[in-house]
Design an enzyme around this catalytic site. Structure first.
Site, PDB file in Angstrom:
ATOM      1  N   CYS A 140       0.817  -1.216   0.000  1.00  0.00           N
ATOM      2  CA  CYS A 140       0.000   0.000   0.000  1.00  0.00           C
ATOM      3  C   CYS A 140       0.849   1.264   0.000  1.00  0.00           C
ATOM      4  O   CYS A 140       0.305   2.362  -0.073  1.00  0.00           O
ATOM      5  CB  CYS A 140      -0.945  -0.008   1.188  1.00  0.00           C
ATOM      6  SG  CYS A 140      -1.595  -1.663   1.517  1.00  0.00           S
TER       7      CYS A 140
ATOM      8  N   HIS B  26      -8.901   4.597  -1.611  1.00  0.00           N
ATOM      9  CA  HIS B  26      -7.594   3.989  -1.402  1.00  0.00           C
ATOM     10  C   HIS B  26      -7.270   2.987  -2.516  1.00  0.00           C
ATOM     11  O   HIS B  26      -7.245   1.783  -2.300  1.00  0.00           O
ATOM     12  CB  HIS B  26      -7.570   3.315  -0.020  1.00  0.00           C
ATOM     13  CG  HIS B  26      -6.255   2.713   0.356  1.00  0.00           C
ATOM     14  ND1 HIS B  26      -5.051   3.165  -0.128  1.00  0.00           N
ATOM     15  CD2 HIS B  26      -5.937   1.665   1.186  1.00  0.00           C
ATOM     16  CE1 HIS B  26      -4.064   2.428   0.384  1.00  0.00           C
ATOM     17  NE2 HIS B  26      -4.580   1.513   1.166  1.00  0.00           N
TER      18      HIS B  26
END
Ligand SMILES: [Zn+2]
Ligand SMILES: [Zn+2]
Lengths: 385, 130, 385, 130
Positions: free
Chosen positions: C83, C333
């Site tokens: 991430c 996200h």
């Protein structure tokens, strides 16, 4: 930019490593490189890996490998450019040291390909091509290189036998490499009569599915005095270029533009001519690839790569030794590791440590690592000092 | 197979819709947001005529699972008369009769069957013009 | 090392972008950044992406995106750190320019997450954790952060309401961000009473599944004179650190060591104190993450992150505005794009171009981007000049 | 699931075999090639006793497909008395009765069922010590 040297190299025996996880495969090679260099720590790490996500269901190798290498909380990055992920890791580590950000940097590559079956591997490898406009329509990697082979044969009269000569030569070289996955020798007939994969390429024109890793240690050239286990080898040129991901989008299927550009950039940066190069590791994922790459790098005129292979010009004792390691063909091709293993071979040769396959008076070596059907390429030039 | 991805490509695969750069005439298949030739970003929809010349081909004997029932099958690159190259399977011709330089047209065909549910995926194949 | 500036930023509207392929999503954002900067070409490109292999069956994004951006045969690299792949792309581009290798470099991030279903996305995201020793046993990402949340609550008395305050604040901010995926506002009760995902975390403690991209353009600071569309913003600090991939391997589940180390490195390099920072984008993949990160960066004492969120210290008008963009929670996200979108927000704020959510007198901003359960972290500090 | 990967992990999952660093006593589970604490590379096989204290836990309500029939299920981290932390599911206790600090032992259990063929995968779970 600071001058950068390679002070350590490591690689494990490649093959089907059933009893090793990807973390152990990488760590083993990295520890060998650390030992070879004599460093007591590393400051940062780059890991080339094409698709641990699809091959073993694990991404985030930066964190995983830094953890298992026991080097504390160092910066660790995974880089990917399909089958030249290893070459990209090497260039990334080179820029890191050259920029002054870190001193002792490890560049490694790894792929664990045999946890999935052949079909899973075919799927994973195909993600290096255009998923929507090549793979969807039935293209495979042998198929894409077969399209190049056919074009090359039509245009230049390259023969089936010339392709086979590449495999014969690389297995000859690989038979002298104790780390090679397939160190057996083969013959022109053995290659031509093997199972057909994608006409005109047989199984023996194709590099295999392999588990393996390799790693090298870089440091600023002015620090090499501290690490003198071996002759020091400097990185003098680095070239990186891309091309369209789909083969069909290119003007010409008989040359590789990214390789041409990356090769020229690396030579220019190194201040060397092609005639200064004493050996070259190239990306022979298929026999035709070695022929096209040796032409695109400029070692041979367009169309002369096949005849040159047949004449023995690329053998260990030839005009320009190509793939003294055995290449991807015999050594194996764990895709993310291949680019680093090329550097391993070039450094070993420049140090004079290649044993049975050592070439004479190797001063300057080149490595060419390629992704997909040539959509990305890294070329590096190293010199012993 | 990814359903929304399949759906998104329908204009290309079913209708051969390309984009033609309003700046330089470059034909993009699939359509693009920016012209690689002149850098302009306006394209008009351009339906490929779908005929052209075979530049190279192979016969694939070891295929991916989605095509395993189709092997051996031929795959080629055809240079469309519209100025764009396309990769597709070559059909309706004996594998030994394929030759570089041959003329081919595009037809809408079943391309692959996906997994256990056997959902068919469609697209284009090259058919010889006799 | 050369000084490096950010001269352009671009981002598209995030959400479920059904009608766009990953190549178009990336290209759209990249073109916006190029336009914003005023450059007429780029010399090299870095693309952060966590797992296009698992999400869309396509690797080799360097080749694909360079091709579709129409920038010729430029070097283009894909980097991955789960991430924080975006943050890693930014650091890679920074080192490239700093080293002197290239001048105009694009750093971008992209993820296309909605082509697979929820289960496919859960599988792909879980590859950021330890596949054999966490995921195999049933761990999910909300689950891992819930383990941190429980430990934090037990140790410091952090409350359910304090966690919710993070989501409320971030949705407040996101409601002023026209590019946010979920620009709605919410309430403490709305968060607490949402569907339970991993006790104590509800759906409203979790960042969503998103398609999106962002890109920024870097160049040597001494070249910014040529590109003056906007106030120039310099990169003054960069920190990168890793930690064990498995949460359980750490001594403490209530702090994030990689974030602590990367933050300190970035501050040291920048020659700044924490009190010099006017705003910070942090990796609020879950509400508890924002609380722990603000503590590990040092904005609050251990255990004081929850009370600070409750007291409003992290709001746009608070002592230290955190996630003025809406954060991962409201903005969305798309994992590989997040780190670059953080830079987008910091640069916009430092330029004074953030509209309704603009903070006053923003001179120095920080971005913290994190992979997995904290196994890797990038921290960057930027200053307007 | 990847069969050879599963097979490779059996010593850890079925027999709780860890490695103990001969240099500093660091216990590695799974085994490692190099000690993160002292840098040595020799480990002796060390079977975990399999008892310890719960450090933190969660109850997972939305699980991956392999666990979808098990939700809600508890997952925790136990600090083994042998000095190593392990993540596993917590079983044989009401979800409301789990408490940080509780004592747990490891038992061999079915962990997940894979796909259509329903092959079971085994490993360890935490069971309360009463
Ligand atoms: Zn044009
Ligand atoms: Zn030890």
């Amino acid at each position: 930019m600071r001058d950068v040297a390679v002070i350590g190299v490591g690689m494990n025996k490649w093959g089907e490593l059933w009893d090793m996880s990807i973390r152990d495969i990488f760590t083993e090679a990295a520890l060998k490189a650390i030992d070879d260099s004599g460093v007591d720590h590393i400051d940062a790490m780059y890991i080339g890996c094409m698709s641990s996500g699809l091959f073993v269901g694990q991404e985030h190798l930066g964190s995983l490998m830094a953890d298992y290498l026991g080097q504390g909380n160092i910066p660790a990055s995974r880089v990917e450019s399909a089958c030249c992920s290893g070459g990209l890791a090497f260039r990334s580590a080179y820029m890191d040291v050259a920029s002054g950000m870190n001193d002792i940097v490890l560049a490694g590559g790894v792929e664990k390909m045999t946890d999935v079956g052949g079909d899973g591997a075919t799927y994973a490898l195909a993600t290096a091509a255009d998923g929507e406009y090549e793979v969807y329509n039935g293209a495979t990697f042998p198929g894409l290189y077969a399209l190049m082979a056919r074009a090359h044969m039509e245009r230049y009269g390259t023969t089936r036998k010339q392709l086979a000569e590449v495999a014969v030569k690389n297995h000859d070289n690989g038979s002298k490499n104790p780390l090679a996955q397939f160190p057996f020798k083969t013959t022109v007939d053995g290659v031509i009569n093997a199972v057909m994969v994608a006409d005109p390429l047989t199984l023996m024109d194709c590099s295999p599915i392999t588990d393996g890793a390799a790693a090298v240690i870089l440091c600023p050239a002015d620090m090499i005095g501290k690490y003198k286990n071996h002759p020091a080898v400097k990185i003098i040129g680095s070239g990186h270029a891309t091309d369209s991901i789909a083969l069909h989008s290119r003007d010409d299927f008989t040359s590789l533009k990214a390789t041409e550009i990356a090769g020229k950039k690396a030579l220019q940066m190194a201040g060397k001519k092609l005639s200064d190069i004493n050996l070259c590791e190239v990306h022979d994922c298929f026999t035709i690839a070695e022929i096209v790459v040796t032409e695109s790098l400029g070692f041979f005129e367009p169309g002369q790569g096949g005849p040159a292979a047949e004449a023995g010009d690329t053998r260990i004792d030839g005009k320009i030794p190509i793939n003294t390691s055995g290449g991807l063909k015999s050594k194996g091709h764990p895709v993310g590791a291949t680019g680093i293993a090329q550097i391993y071979e070039v450094v070993s040769q420049l140090r004079g440590e290649s044993g049975e396959r050592q070439i004479k008076n190797a001063k300057v070596g080149m490595a060419q690592n390629m992704g997909g059907s040539g959509g990305s390429t890294l070329v590096h030039i190293l010199e012993v000092i | 197979m990814f359903p929304s991805r399949y759906w998104r490509e329908i204009p290309h695969r079913y209708r051969l819709e390309a984009g033609k750069c309003t700046g330089c005439g470059f034909v993009a298949f699939p359509r693009r947001l920016v012209c690689p030739q002149c850098g302009q970003r306006e394209f008009e929809t351009f339906k490929l005529k779908g005929e052209g010349e075979l530049l190279t081909y192979t016969v694939i004997h070891v295929g991916p699972s989605a095509f395993v029932d189709d092997t051996p099958y031929a795959l080629g690159i055809v240079k469309m008369d519209d100025g764009v190259n396309i990769t597709a399977q070559i059909s309706d011709i004996g594998l030994d009769n394929i030759e570089v330089g041959g003329r081919y047209k595009i037809e809408f065909r079943k391309i692959q069957s996906d997994g256990h549910s056997g959902i068919h995926a469609y697209g284009y194949k090259f058919i010889p013009i006799r």
